[in-house]
Design an enzyme around this catalytic site. Structure first.
Site, PDB file in Angstrom:
ATOM      1  N   GLY A 132       0.855  -1.267   0.149  1.00 39.13           N
ATOM      2  CA  GLY A 132       0.020   0.120   0.018  1.00 39.13           C
ATOM      3  C   GLY A 132       0.820   1.134  -0.099  1.00 39.13           C
ATOM      4  O   GLY A 132       2.155   1.222   0.074  1.00 39.13           O
ATOM      5  N   SER A 186       5.903  -2.093  -1.974  1.00 41.83           N
ATOM      6  CA  SER A 186       6.022  -2.855  -3.085  1.00 41.83           C
ATOM      7  C   SER A 186       4.937  -2.408  -4.504  1.00 41.83           C
ATOM      8  O   SER A 186       3.902  -3.018  -4.386  1.00 41.83           O
ATOM      9  CB  SER A 186       5.611  -4.307  -2.810  1.00 41.83           C
ATOM     10  OG  SER A 186       4.882  -4.428  -1.835  1.00 41.83           O
TER      11      SER A 186
END
Ligand SMILES: Nc1ncnc2c1ncn2[C@@H]1O[C@H](COP(=O)(O)OP(=O)(O)OP(=O)(O)O)[C@@H](O)[C@H]1O
Ligand SMILES: [Mg+2]
Length: 199
Positions: free
Chosen positions: A34, A108
């Protein structure tokens, strides 16, 4: 790979199943993804404390921390980011062999990178938790002050501002932190882990 041809694995007497029986639960990895400020570290560390208090074997892996040590030599180029992700995935795999519940908090942003982690860690052990929060709310929180710097152009390629974030399409867990309290998210993750890690 040629350089690997004279390297054989040593098969020890203690395997993952033995660790899992000793711990009283299975190992697994929760991958929190996130935007910066969405709440990945906050939730992961609260979950760690809750599971620790229940006597479970648990470890948080946090983006900022691995950048200081294991991946301290890497830049933020695309190649270096891919290497960063590969090392984290391999490290998580070692901890899974040791029976540990791995809570991984990494922005990520790229789906392809998360897919690579899923492949390295193993699909059955990898559980994606999308810590979803609108960029406006993350920016309002601006816990590190980086959104302001990104808006001023002082930080380039900032995820959500000047670099893309690929939202997960089918995450195992969805935590909408603008609507859910920290406690709600922690309870959802803990319940999921207790169910999934049961022997
Ligand atoms: N419902 C909520 N869930 C999670 N965090 C919340 C919530 N409401 C407010 N917050 C706050 O938002 C901030 C989230 O910061 P945190 O460091 O956990 O984000 P992060 O996703 O780890 O970011 P980064 O990628 O920069 O490390 C914390 O200050 C936390 O207290
Ligand atoms: Mg964090």
């Amino acid at each position: 790979m040629d350089s690997m041809k004279n390297i054989r694995r040593y098969q020890g007497a203690v395997d993952r199943g033995m660790w899992e029986r000793l711990n009283g639960h299975k190992a697994l990895a929760i991958w929190f993804t996130g935007l910066s400020g969405a709440g990945k570290s906050t939730i992961a560390h609260e979950v760690e404390k809750t599971l620790f208090d229940r006597g479970m074997r648990v470890k948080v892996f946090d983006g900022d921390n691995v950048r200081h040590g294991l991946c301290g030599d890497l830049s933020f180029s695309l190649e270096a980011r891919a290497e960063n992700t590969r090392r984290i995935a391999e490290m998580v795999k070692l901890f899974l062999e040791n029976g540990t519940i791995c809570l991984c908090a990494f922005i990520s942003p790229l789906r392809a990178d998360r897919l690579r982690v899923r492949e390295i860690v193993g699909a059955g052990d990898f559980h994606e938790a999308f810590v979803s929060c609108p960029v406006g709310e993350c920016e309002r929180r601006d816990t590190k002050g980086y959104y302001r710097l990104a808006r001023e152009g002082k930080i380039k390629n900032y995820t959500g501002v000047s670099a893309p974030y690929d939202a997960p399409l089918d995450p195992e867990l969805l935590l909408e932190t603008e609507k859910m309290s920290i406690r709600d998210s922690v309870e959802a993750v803990v319940a999921y882990i207790l169910k999934t890690s049961a022997l």
